[in-house]
Structures are given as structure tokens and as C-alpha cells.
Design an enzyme around this catalytic site. Structure first.
Site, PDB file in Angstrom:
ATOM      1  N   THR A 106      -3.068   5.136  -3.876  1.00 12.64           N
ATOM      2  CA  THR A 106      -2.143   5.701  -3.311  1.00 12.64           C
ATOM      3  C   THR A 106      -0.844   5.731  -3.879  1.00 12.64           C
ATOM      4  O   THR A 106       0.023   6.679  -4.020  1.00 12.64           O
ATOM      5  CB  THR A 106      -1.937   5.158  -1.756  1.00 12.64           C
ATOM      6  OG1 THR A 106      -1.991   3.978  -1.777  1.00 12.64           O
ATOM      7  CG2 THR A 106      -2.980   5.695  -1.013  1.00 12.64           C
ATOM      8  N   THR A 107      -0.464   4.576  -4.570  1.00  9.66           N
ATOM      9  CA  THR A 107       0.719   4.396  -5.351  1.00  9.66           C
ATOM     10  C   THR A 107       0.648   5.285  -6.510  1.00  9.66           C
ATOM     11  O   THR A 107       1.613   6.072  -6.973  1.00  9.66           O
ATOM     12  CB  THR A 107       1.039   2.907  -5.671  1.00  9.66           C
ATOM     13  OG1 THR A 107       0.717   2.204  -4.630  1.00  9.66           O
ATOM     14  CG2 THR A 107       2.379   2.729  -6.161  1.00  9.66           C
ATOM     15  N   ASP A 125      -8.749  -0.970   2.171  1.00  5.82           N
ATOM     16  CA  ASP A 125      -8.739  -0.391   0.854  1.00  5.82           C
ATOM     17  C   ASP A 125      -9.926  -0.789  -0.067  1.00  5.82           C
ATOM     18  O   ASP A 125     -10.798  -0.015  -0.566  1.00  5.82           O
ATOM     19  CB  ASP A 125      -7.526  -0.922  -0.052  1.00  5.82           C
ATOM     20  CG  ASP A 125      -6.318   0.099   0.251  1.00  5.82           C
ATOM     21  OD1 ASP A 125      -6.215   0.617   1.227  1.00  5.82           O
ATOM     22  OD2 ASP A 125      -5.288  -0.082  -0.666  1.00  5.82           O
ATOM     23  N   ASP A 169       0.838  -1.039   0.161  1.00  4.76           N
ATOM     24  CA  ASP A 169      -0.012   0.095   0.103  1.00  4.76           C
ATOM     25  C   ASP A 169       0.834   1.060   0.108  1.00  4.76           C
ATOM     26  O   ASP A 169       1.715   1.437   0.958  1.00  4.76           O
ATOM     27  CB  ASP A 169      -1.005   0.011   1.365  1.00  4.76           C
ATOM     28  CG  ASP A 169      -1.818   1.255   1.370  1.00  4.76           C
ATOM     29  OD1 ASP A 169      -2.349   1.334   0.336  1.00  4.76           O
ATOM     30  OD2 ASP A 169      -2.088   1.640   2.095  1.00  4.76           O
TER      31      ASP A 169
HETATM   32  P1  ADP Z   1      -2.785   2.070  -5.800  1.00  6.67           P
HETATM   33  O1  ADP Z   1      -2.128   2.114  -4.383  1.00  6.67           O
HETATM   34  O2  ADP Z   1      -2.465   3.110  -6.620  1.00  6.67           O
HETATM   35  O3  ADP Z   1      -4.276   1.447  -5.625  1.00  6.67           O
HETATM   36  P2  ADP Z   1      -2.202  -0.722  -6.830  1.00  6.67           P
HETATM   37  O4  ADP Z   1      -1.039  -1.458  -6.593  1.00  6.67           O
HETATM   38  O5  ADP Z   1      -3.401  -1.231  -6.020  1.00  6.67           O
HETATM   39  O6  ADP Z   1      -1.875   0.863  -6.641  1.00  6.67           O
HETATM   40  O7  ADP Z   1      -2.383  -0.913  -8.431  1.00  6.67           O
HETATM   41  C1  ADP Z   1      -3.329  -0.109  -9.026  1.00  6.67           C
HETATM   42  C2  ADP Z   1      -3.468  -0.285 -10.451  1.00  6.67           C
HETATM   43  O8  ADP Z   1      -3.462  -1.633 -10.925  1.00  6.67           O
HETATM   44  C3  ADP Z   1      -4.508   0.548 -11.204  1.00  6.67           C
HETATM   45  O9  ADP Z   1      -4.082   1.292 -12.351  1.00  6.67           O
HETATM   46  C4  ADP Z   1      -5.572  -0.711 -11.583  1.00  6.67           C
HETATM   47  O10 ADP Z   1      -6.108  -0.426 -12.949  1.00  6.67           O
HETATM   48  C5  ADP Z   1      -4.280  -1.781 -12.049  1.00  6.67           C
HETATM   49  N1  ADP Z   1      -5.043  -2.974 -12.050  1.00  6.67           N
HETATM   50  C6  ADP Z   1      -5.752  -3.599 -11.104  1.00  6.67           C
HETATM   51  N2  ADP Z   1      -6.064  -4.889 -11.308  1.00  6.67           N
HETATM   52  C7  ADP Z   1      -5.693  -5.172 -12.721  1.00  6.67           C
HETATM   53  C8  ADP Z   1      -5.825  -5.989 -13.562  1.00  6.67           C
HETATM   54  N3  ADP Z   1      -6.359  -7.202 -13.153  1.00  6.67           N
HETATM   55  N4  ADP Z   1      -5.285  -5.678 -14.881  1.00  6.67           N
HETATM   56  C9  ADP Z   1      -4.761  -4.822 -15.061  1.00  6.67           C
HETATM   57  N5  ADP Z   1      -4.440  -3.762 -14.410  1.00  6.67           N
HETATM   58  C10 ADP Z   1      -4.795  -3.944 -13.017  1.00  6.67           C
HETATM   59 MG    MG Z   2      -5.061  -0.308  -5.112  1.00  4.94          MG
END
Ligand code: ADP
Ligand code: MG
Length: 562
Positions: A97-98, A394, A64
Site C-alpha cells: 500500500t505504501t 497483511d 501500513d
Molecule cells: P508496503 O506498504 O508497500 O508493503 P512496506 O513498508 O511493507 O510497504 O515495504 C515494502 C518494501 O520493503 C518492499 O519493496 C520490499 O521489497 C521491501 N523489503 C521488505 N523486506 C526487505 C528486506 N529484508 N530487505 C530489503 N527490502 C525489503
Molecule cells: Mg508491506
């Protein structure tokens, strides 16, 4: 002569350190890019986790962004802004958040060559703001509403959003399982804004799949005395009495001194103590309650007394749990047993004590106000359960947001690619320098799909080229295409249910742009010696200063000149 007579204006304290100009701006940008580089690899379903251990030996494993940023303990004043936006994204929408840190870092990285070439930051800021406005309008335009669906349909749509959030976490392997659990929990509490109505209890042991949702309250069995085993452990529609008093026989001889002239009176004093407690217990029983909970101790006498009358009791219930029971069952916590009326008693459909792993749990389910839900999390290591809890947080936030705003956009970098394309196209209609700046803003947005590819080990350039081509189709049918995280190609993310609530994107773009503009607008950092000492760094630098005699000599010279 005249110049010499002019009084010297002393603006800042001795020892104040200022750095300014282009160099300062570039150094701030570098610091922010460095921070973004730290969280870069955690983005997306194939993102890596970070293990952070502090000087107290606490170990945290997390994916996170906000958690990592918080634990990093960043000291650079400009880079701290990124920590703040990650935190605010976390409290505003809970996810993304990332993304927000990465975007801010990338906006600045794109701005750096312009700054180095002597572009005035204000020009950049103005263009970035315009681009941000256009981007958000575009997100709103592309958002798809999930309003007006039946509850079942809505549930499955919300579960898709939760699954997208969870897919990037440690518990991603069981995302469907947890997604539907989270949706049920959020729907259970309805429109209530208090997050603590969804309790998460962590019980080490078992597997993730042993986790379960209670439509009500659950807490670990409290300490109990002899007699407890004879109490019934399950009730249907019991009345529940919630207390904040002690039901224990106090031996007053320890607290008070009583002088007796006649030894026969002694018995009456002892009896009086017993009468008081029996009177209290009697009142509890008379209230008709079948379950008695107290925040304070319920002693062995009371436990046995209740057991004889088929009543369940639990003492020393944590305040937070007791309040959640009150909220769920509709009861009110009592500070006296006098005048217990029916209205203050709570109720629920089923109360039972159940074994979970090697713990026993008191579970209240089917509560009338229905305003609480408890997720009992199971899993191996402590760090694992901790991270699972953060991930669920989250997901819970995302589902609540999606439920409130009820519009979603395609994830997997699709929305970012589409905005990027739109901004590039828009830039071409602008004459002047702004065209370049908006173009670089558009380029920065591509960092999301690129990073998703990089983290999954795909050829980012290749995938991005495919995506650009798809999004450039004049019919607009390529808009929902994003990175296919399983094959390394591209896919229709929307059709494959990689969904994110549009607020996540809107908030992330807004916050990242604001942060970038803020950092671009700073051209001077002033560090005064006081604030330095407040940070505890003073000792070292002061020592060093004295060693060289620099600090004193400096002042001496100043005085001589006057
Ligand atoms: P954050 O802390 O920003 O939420 P995450 O590590 O949760 O970061 O990553 C979120 C990103 O991953 C988003 O841009 C989301 O669209 C992408 N994402 C999540 N699941 C999938 C998936 N199954 N296929 C492609 N992209 C995905
Ligand atoms: Mg996320």
C-alpha cells in the site's frame, strides 16, 4: 449590436468556482506529491511509523500505507485518488500500500516538468500506459513459480513471503515466528475465500512470543454462574451442541398476570415453569452433547444441571465466534431443543478451557472441517497489539495471494530496478517525444530502492549507482540484486529470500499508473456551492461572502447588464 442581443448562456450556478488549465494540473500534482511525502518514510524494513490521533482522542500507530491514508482524512479532491488506490491495493492484495502511493506520487512528479513545459498531458498518458504494459510483462517474465513443490517446501517458501511483508512492521523482530504461524493458519483454511475464518484474538499482556495458533476456534470464556467450577474443562472428541436459545429460569410473574381462584393451584404454576426448563435441559443432555454453547444466556440452574452430568456449557457466546465454531466443528446452530439429531452436533478432537495470560479461553482444536484457525496475539500496549493485528492481516493476505498465484519476484527494490533498466533500454529504441516520457517513468520506478536506502540512513545515490551497474550487466545475472538493508550495500535479494508475490508488484504498478494518468487527464476542477456546503465548509465561506457583499453584488451586476 448583434453581439448585445445574443442571449447569455448560463452554464453553472452562481458562486461556482472553476479552476482550469495547466495551473490546475500542476496544483493537483503538487497535492499528490505532498500526500506521497507523508507515507514516504514508512517504506521498508527500516521505515518509520506514524502516530495519528483524531479529535476523539483515538491514537493509532501504524506503518501500513492504507491505514495511514484512511486516517489522514484528506480533503483535496485529486489527492483523494491516492487514498482510493491505497485502499484498493489493500483489499486486492493486502500489501504494497505504501508502494502504490509512492509510485503514483513519483510518476506525477516526473511528469510535472513536462506539463510545465507545455507537453500535452495526453501524450504523457499514452506513454505511461505503454510503459506500464511493458513493465507488467517484464514482471511476469521475471516471476519465479513455486508450483509443484512438496507441502513442506511450499510452506517454507510462503513463510519467506510473509517474512518479507512482516519485516517492515513493528513485529518485524519476530518475523520468522509469525511468518510460520501465518502460513500454518492459511494452509489450515485451504481454499476457502472467507477471511474471517482466520480469527485474531488480542489478549494484552505477555510478550509477542506468547502468541500462539489454534487449529480451530478459540474465544474468551464467557460469563458463568455458580456450578461452573464443577464442570469438566477438557474433553476428547466431544459432541458439541450449538444453540440460539435461553436456558434460564424465567420468573413469569414479571411478564404475565395469572389469576388464581384456589391457592393450591399456585404450586402447579410454579412447577410448570420448572418443568419447562428441566425438559429443555433434559433434551440437551439426551442429545449426547458434552459441550453446550449458546448465543443467549445459560443461567445458574442450567449450569448446575450440566455440571451434575459432566457437561460443559457456555452462554452469551458472541455470534461471530459461534458461527466459527459451527463452521469448524461441522455443527448447526439450533433455535429449538426439540428433535436434536446427531447431524446437527459438531465435534472436534480436543476441547479445553485454558488460561492465557489472565484470561481463560475456550479452545476447540483439531476440528474435522479444519476450515478455521485462530491466532491469539499477545503483547504489551493496546496500540502495539492493534498494529500487530494489522501487520498479520497483511501477511495473511500475502500468503493467500502467493498460494493462489504461486509466483514470486525479488523484493528490496530489485524488481523495480530491473524494470527500470528494461524500460530505459526500450526507450532508446523509440524515436520521438515518447522516449523522454518512458525514460521518466523508468526513473520514477527507482523511487522504491532509493526510499528503502533513505529510510535506512544509507547513501541512496551510492547504492543506486551500484545497483544500476549490476543490473546493466549484459549477462542478466544482476537482475535479482536489491538493497541490502543490513549493511547498506547491495545483495542478491532473491537468494536472500526477500520475496514478494508478483501480484503485489503487478497490482501496484497498474494502480499507480492508472491513478497518475487519471490525475494527468484532469484539467479543470469545478466546485459547485452545493457540494461545498455538503462538506460543512459552506457556513464559513458564505459568511465571508456576505460580509464583503461579494456574492450579491455579483448577481446584481449580472442582472443590470441584461
Ligand atoms: P508496503 O506498504 O508497500 O508493503 P512496506 O513498508 O511493507 O510497504 O515495504 C515494502 C518494501 O520493503 C518492499 O519493496 C520490499 O521489497 C521491501 N523489503 C521488505 N523486506 C526487505 C528486506 N529484508 N530487505 C530489503 N527490502 C525489503
Ligand atoms: Mg508491506
Amino acid at each position: 449590436m448583434a453581439a448585445m442581443l445574443q442571449p447569455q448562456i448560463i452554464l453553472l450556478k452562481e458562486g461556482t468556482d472553476t479552476s482550469q488549465g495547466k495551473a490546475q494540473l500542476v496544483s493537483n500534482i503538487n497535492a499528490c506529491t505532498a500526500v506521497a511525502d507523508v507515507v514516504r518514510t514508512t517504506l521498508g524494513p527500516r521505515g518509520m511509523d506514524k502516530l495519528i490521533h483524531d479529535d476523539k482522542g483515538n491514537v493509532t500507530i501504524s506503518n501500513d500505507g492504507a491505514t495511514i491514508m484512511k486516517l489522514l482524512d484528506i480533503v483535496h479532491p485529486a489527492a483523494k485518488i491516492l487514498v482510493d488506490i491505497a485502499k484498493s491495493q489493500d483489499s486486492e492484495v493486502g500489501d504494497g500500500t505504501t508502494t502504490v502511493v509512492l509510485l503514483a506520487g513519483e510518476f506525477l512528479k516526473e511528469a510535472k516538468p513536462f506539463v510545465e513545459d507545455g507537453v500535452h498531458p495526453q501524450n504523457l498518458i499514452r506513454s505511461y500506459r505503454t510503459a506500464c504494459y511493458l513493465a507488467i510483462e517484464k514482471v511476469k517474465e521475471l516471476a519465479v513459480s513455486i508450483e509443484g513443490k512438496s507441502l513442506e517446501e511450499k510452506k517454507s517458501l510462503l513463510a519467506k513471503c510473509a517474512a518479507t511483508t512482516l519485516s517492515s512492521k513493528l513485529i518485524g523482530g519476530e518475523k520468522e515466528f509469525f511468518a510460520s504461524m501465518v502460513v500454518d493458519a492459511v494452509i489450515a483454511i485451504g481454499n476457502d475465500d472467507r477471511l474471517n475464518l482466520i480469527g485474531v484474538k488480542k489478549v494484552p499482556g505477555g510478550t509477542m512470543r506468547d502468541s500462539f495458533l489454534v487449529n480451530g476456534v478459540a474465544f474468551k470464556k464467557t460469563f458463568s454462574y455458580a456450578g461452573f467450577e464443577q464442570q469438566p474443562k477438557k474433553f476428547l472428541n466431544p459432541k458439541i451442541l450449538l444453540l440460539n436459545i435461553e436456558l434460564e429460569l424465567k420468573s413469569e410473574k414479571e411478564n404475565a398476570e395469572i389469576r388464581l381462584s384456589d391457592p393450591s393451584q399456585y404450586q402447579s404454576i410454579v412447577d410448570a415453569e420448572w418443568n419447562i426448563i428441566y425438559d429443555k435441559l433434559d433434551k440437551c443432555v439426551k442429545s449426547g452433547a458434552k459441550v453446550v454453547l449458546s448465543r443467549l444466556a445459560i443461567g445458574d440452574l442450567a449450569t448446575q444441571y450440566f455440571a451434575d452430568r459432566d457437561i460443559f456449557c457456555a452462554g452469551r457466546v458472541a455470534e461471530e465466534d459461534l458461527q466459527r465454531v459451527a463452521a469448524a466443528t461441522g455443527g448447526t446452530i439450533q433455535t429449538s431443543v426439540n428433535n436434536i439429531i446427531d447431524e446437527v452436533l459438531g465435534t472436534c478432537e480436543v476441547f479445553e478451557e485454558r488460561q492465557v495470560g489472565n484470561e481463560r479461553f475456550n479452545i476447540f482444536s483439531g476440528c474435522p472441517s479444519g476450515r478455521t484457525a485462530t491466532i491469539v496475539l499477545r503483547g504489551g500496549a493496546d496500540q502495539f497489539i492493534e498494529e500487530a493485528e494489522r501487520s498479520l492481516h497483511d501477511a495473511i493476505m500475502i500468503v493467500r495471494r502467493a498460494l493462489k498465484n504461486s509466483t514470486v519476484v525479488a523484493g528490496g527494490g530489485a524488481i523495480d530496478m530491473e524494470i527500470s533498466r528494461y524500460l530505459r533500454q526500450h526507450a532508446r529504441t523509440i524515436a520521438g517525444k515518447s522516449q523522454l516520457f518512458i525514460n521518466s517513468y523508468a526513473k520514477a520506478l527507482e523511487v522504491i530502492p532509493r526510499q528503502l536506502c533513505d529510510n535506512a540512513g544509507f547513501d541512496a545515490t551510492d547504492v543506486l549507482n551500484k545497483l544500476r551497474q549490476k543490473h546493466a550487466l549484459p549477462s542478466g545475472e544482476g537482475a535479482p540484486y536489491g538493497v541490502d538493508i543490513n549493511t547498506g550495500g547491495i545483495e542478491d535479494s532473491f537468494a536472500n529470500f526477500v520475496w514478494e508475490p508478483s501480484v503485489v508488484k503487478i497490482n501496484a504498478i497498474n494502480a499507480a499508473t492508472e491513478a497518475a494518468c487519471l490525475i494527468l487527464s484532469v484539467d479543470e476542477t469545478v466546485k459547485n456551492p452545493k457540494s461545498e456546503s455538503a462538506q460543512g465548509e459552506a457556513a464559513a465561506s458564505a459568511m465571508a461572502g456576505r460580509g464583503h457583499g461579494g456574492g450579491f453584488r455579483g448577481r446584481g451586476r449580472g442582472m443590470r447588464r441584461r
